[in-house]
Scaffold this active site. Structure first.
Site, PDB file in Angstrom:
ATOM      1  CG  ASN A  37      -1.730   1.204   1.405  1.00 53.90           C
ATOM      2  OD1 ASN A  37      -1.787   2.054   0.504  1.00 53.90           O
ATOM      3  ND2 ASN A  37      -2.397   1.336   2.549  1.00 53.90           N
ATOM      4  CE  LYS A  64      -0.038   2.998   4.821  1.00 55.57           C
ATOM      5  NZ  LYS A  64       0.129   3.020   6.255  1.00 55.57           N
ATOM      6  CG  HIS A  90      -5.581   1.725   5.373  1.00 60.82           C
ATOM      7  ND1 HIS A  90      -5.120   2.618   6.317  1.00 60.82           N
ATOM      8  CD2 HIS A  90      -4.566   0.848   5.151  1.00 60.82           C
ATOM      9  CE1 HIS A  90      -3.870   2.292   6.635  1.00 60.82           C
ATOM     10  NE2 HIS A  90      -3.516   1.224   5.941  1.00 60.82           N
ATOM     11  CD  GLU A 117      -2.663   5.213   6.972  1.00 62.78           C
ATOM     12  OE1 GLU A 117      -2.670   5.288   5.728  1.00 62.78           O
ATOM     13  OE2 GLU A 117      -1.746   4.659   7.611  1.00 62.78           O
ATOM     14  CD  GLU A 128      -3.171  -2.609   7.225  1.00 60.28           C
ATOM     15  OE1 GLU A 128      -2.162  -2.944   6.604  1.00 60.28           O
ATOM     16  OE2 GLU A 128      -3.658  -1.473   7.156  1.00 60.28           O
ATOM     17  N   GLY A 185       2.884   1.993  10.908  1.00 60.62           N
ATOM     18  CA  GLY A 185       3.835   3.096  10.791  1.00 60.62           C
ATOM     19  C   GLY A 185       4.540   3.431  12.103  1.00 60.62           C
ATOM     20  CB  SER A 210       5.647  -2.147  11.950  1.00 61.38           C
ATOM     21  OG  SER A 210       5.233  -0.818  12.249  1.00 61.38           O
TER      22      SER A 210
HETATM   23  P1  13P Z   1       3.342   0.168   7.711  1.00 61.39           P
HETATM   24  O1  13P Z   1       3.854  -1.106   7.059  1.00 61.39           O
HETATM   25  O2  13P Z   1       4.066   1.393   7.250  1.00 61.39           O
HETATM   26  O3  13P Z   1       3.234   0.028   9.187  1.00 61.39           O
HETATM   27  O4  13P Z   1       1.827   0.352   7.171  1.00 61.39           O
HETATM   28  C1  13P Z   1       0.965  -0.720   7.181  1.00 61.39           C
HETATM   29  C2  13P Z   1      -0.257  -0.332   6.426  1.00 61.39           C
HETATM   30  O5  13P Z   1      -0.989   0.549   6.833  1.00 61.39           O
HETATM   31  C3  13P Z   1      -0.533  -1.038   5.156  1.00 61.39           C
HETATM   32  O6  13P Z   1      -1.799  -0.736   4.686  1.00 61.39           O
END
Ligand code: 13P
Length: 254
Positions: free
Chosen positions: A9, A11, A98, A100, A170, A176, A216
């Site tokens: 992803n 982003k 997601h 976010e 997740e 992150g 992560s």
């Molecule tokens: P990270 O791997 O940067 O923690 O993000 C995971 C994520 O949100 C994938 O959609």
């Protein structure tokens, strides 16, 4: 046998050139890899979907997904993208729910339930994300929260619909942050999700759905997480932006 999947992803990162370069690097690096029963998906941002998909020379194992989609067919939804628009450029897979999107754009379970219908009505496929925030984990409510997210957004669907759904656990506290769920924590939730699905739809459906872990995941921890029996792959954020790291993560599932 369940399909194994490693999805990146991207982003809101990378301009068009950088997206094409990264996609091509990944593609070249996997050329020599044997990847039986494994899907490799990358999700660039909307503006880069077309150039990455149609104007970059990619190994045909590299699939392209969108990061979001609106539930309506068309209309006055400024800034949004429809299923038809994605399909018109050949995109068939979309990440939905997601954290976010939920956290910063107020995406609700109700909207997600509608988006899932739109995906299915358009013969597309969803990577459906869910997971608890830190306070919920600390209060030991993570099972309840996950079950609620799944039932609110997915349980109006039929058993057959799950052929077009990939699940991605997740935990928000691991996204992150550099703090990964332990392999045991991931396995515990994945097994729980399969049990929730089995209770609702039967064991055949539960056993067939791929459940990815995200949060992560790095080259250094991917193999251990992927070795858990109910973890079928990963949804990768930061480490998916570096070709070498992403390919090492793919190697972790082979
Ligand atoms: P990270 O791997 O940067 O923690 O993000 C995971 C994520 O949100 C994938 O959609």
């Amino acid at each position: 046998m369940r399909t194994k999947i490693v999805a990146g992803n991207w982003k809101m990162n990378l301009d068009v050139r950088a997206s094409q370069t990264l996609a091509q690097e990944i593609s070249e690096k996997i050329e020599k890899l044997e990847t039986p029963n494994t899907r490799i998906i990358i999700a660039p941002t909307f503006t880069n979907l077309y150039p990455v998909y149609h104007h970059t020379r990619l190994d045909n194992r590299v699939e392209i997904a969108a990061q979001n989609m609106h539930q309506a067919k068309s209309g006055a939804f400024t800034g949004e993208i429809s299923a038809e628009m994605l399909q018109s450029i050949g995109i068939k897979t979309v990440i939905l729910g997601h954290s976010e999107r939920r956290q910063y754009f107020n995406e609700t379970d109700t909207a997600l339930a509608e988006k899932m219908l739109t995906v299915l009505n358009n013969n597309m496929e969803a990577i459906f994300c869910f997971g608890e925030v830190l306070e919920e984990r600390k209060a030991e409510k993570h099972f309840e929260v996950v079950k609620g997210q799944l039932s609110n957004a997915l349980f109006h669907l039929s058993a057959n619909d799950f052929k077009s759904i990939i699940l991605a656990y997740e935990p928000v506290w691991a996204i992150g942050t550099g703090e990964t769920a332990t392999p045991e924590q991931a396995q515990e939730i994945h097994a729980f999700v399969r049990k929730v699905l089995a209770d609702k739809y039967g064991k055949v459906v539960a056993d067939q759905v791929s459940i990815l872990y995200g949060g992560s995941v790095k080259a250094s921890n991917a193999k251990e997480i992927f070795s858990q029996p109910d973890v079928d792959g990963g949804l990768i954020g930061g480490a998916a932006l570096i070709a070498d790291d992403f390919v090492k993560i793919i190697e972790g599932i082979l």
